[in-house]
Scaffold this active site. Structure first.
Site, mmCIF file in Angstrom:
data_model
loop_
_atom_site.group_PDB
_atom_site.id
_atom_site.type_symbol
_atom_site.label_atom_id
_atom_site.label_comp_id
_atom_site.label_asym_id
_atom_site.label_seq_id
_atom_site.Cartn_x
_atom_site.Cartn_y
_atom_site.Cartn_z
ATOM 1 C CB SER A 116 1.449 12.444 3.409
ATOM 2 O OG SER A 116 1.295 11.064 3.182
ATOM 3 C CD GLU A 212 7.369 12.206 1.913
ATOM 4 O OE1 GLU A 212 7.628 11.243 2.662
ATOM 5 O OE2 GLU A 212 6.218 12.626 1.747
ATOM 6 C CG HIS A 277 5.587 10.019 5.545
ATOM 7 N ND1 HIS A 277 5.594 10.536 4.268
ATOM 8 C CD2 HIS A 277 4.278 9.831 5.859
ATOM 9 C CE1 HIS A 277 4.351 10.662 3.836
ATOM 10 N NE2 HIS A 277 3.533 10.242 4.774
#
Length: 307
Positions: A116, A212, A277
């Site tokens: 992330s 992502e 995620h």
């Protein structure tokens, strides 16, 4: 794009430092994560400021200088074999320029795990250290603490990486074909906002881009991909593998955006590879040669992520 240096795999008794370069960490979940790592016969050591919270900027895990110092100290400690991030959120962009990359290069290769917000650090480790990194669960993350699949895949990657060389899609191909390249990527938003900054690659030419995101509406994903297309960052990319798009709107609305923006590249695009995620997220290495096959829906590494 060249393959990067693979760090050594971990062995029982290895010392792993847990740092918080981004958002504040919940103590209860950190302790649960540390207990899991101890159960793997690892020696986890939390960094001094891992439980700090910045005042008044409560979205940060302590001051920028302290977060950077924790990461650099852990990396340069010869007794530490791996550095694991505690959680994502936001903040890595504020510390990446505070690190002494010459000192970190001199410390030699070791394992780095994060995802992330840590996309910023994955890019920096590639550019400044030429090092393979692992895009995987964080030590105090809900998925790591609660998901056996996420735990097992990360553990296998750390200790027996030859057993997890292939990822298989749960979906279908957005664009056909087969391609070879070197893996790179992370969170789409961080790749987009990192463009043009120090310690970030100028493009994905020759790479297999694995992306992502979380919490971005379809129009925002469109905007980010369009930005990368307009800047030329995606010129020459060999193929694209898609992970999760949690809280990015109904997938039936997002999928046409991905197909429209990425299909124009003329390269294979494989969706739902299970990283990012999502519940039970798998760990993917960046900097390793691989093949992306849209027909079989697989990403197969040429070599294990770690030596």
């Amino acid at each position: 794009m060249k393959e990067l240096v693979r760090p050594s795999r971990l062995a029982p008794g290895a010392r792993v430092a847990v740092v918080a370069p981004s958002g504040p960490v919940a103590e209860e979940r950190l302790q649960a994560g540390l207990d899991l790592l101890r159960g793997w016969d690892l020696d986890p050591v939390p960094a001094p400021h891992v439980l700090d919270r910045h005042t008044p900027l409560g979205h940060l895990a302590g001051g920028d200088a302290d977060r950077a110092a924790d990461l650099q100290r852990a990396w340069c400690d010869p007794s530490v074999d791996a550095v694991l991030c505690a959680r994502g959120g936001y903040g890595a962009q504020r510390v990446v320029d505070l690190l002494d990359w010459e000192a970190m290069r001199a410390a030699g290769p070791k394992v780095f795990v994060g995802f992330s917000d840590h996309t910023t650090l994955h890019e920096a480790f590639a550019v400044r250290l030429g090092l393979v990194t692992l895009y995987g669960p964080v030590a105090a993350g809900v998925d790591f603490v609660k998901s056996a699949r996420a735990q097992q895949h990360l553990r296998a990657t750390l200790f027996a990486p030859e057993t997890v060389r292939t990822l298989t899609s749960a979906g279908t191909a957005l664009a056909p074909g087969r391609a070879r390249g070197v893996t790179l990527g992370g969170c789409l938003t961080l790749l987009t906002t990192g463009y043009g900054t120090p310690h970030t690659r100028s493009g994905a030419r020759g790479g297999l881009l694995l992306i992502e995101d979380v919490g971005e509406r379809p129009y925002a994903v469109d905007r980010a991909l369009t930005q990368l297309l307009r800047t030329g960052w995606l010129d020459g990319v060999a193929g694209v593998g898609l992970g999760s798009w949690d809280k990015c709107g109904p997938y039936e609305e997002l999928r046409p955006v991905l197909a429209d923006r990425l299909g124009a590249l003329g390269v294979p695009v494989v969706e739902e590879l299970g990283f990012g995620h999502c519940e039970g997220a798998v760990t993917v290495p960046f900097g390793v040669g691989a093949e992306l096959d849209a027909e079989t829906g697989t990403l197969t590494l040429d070599a294990p992520a770690l030596r």
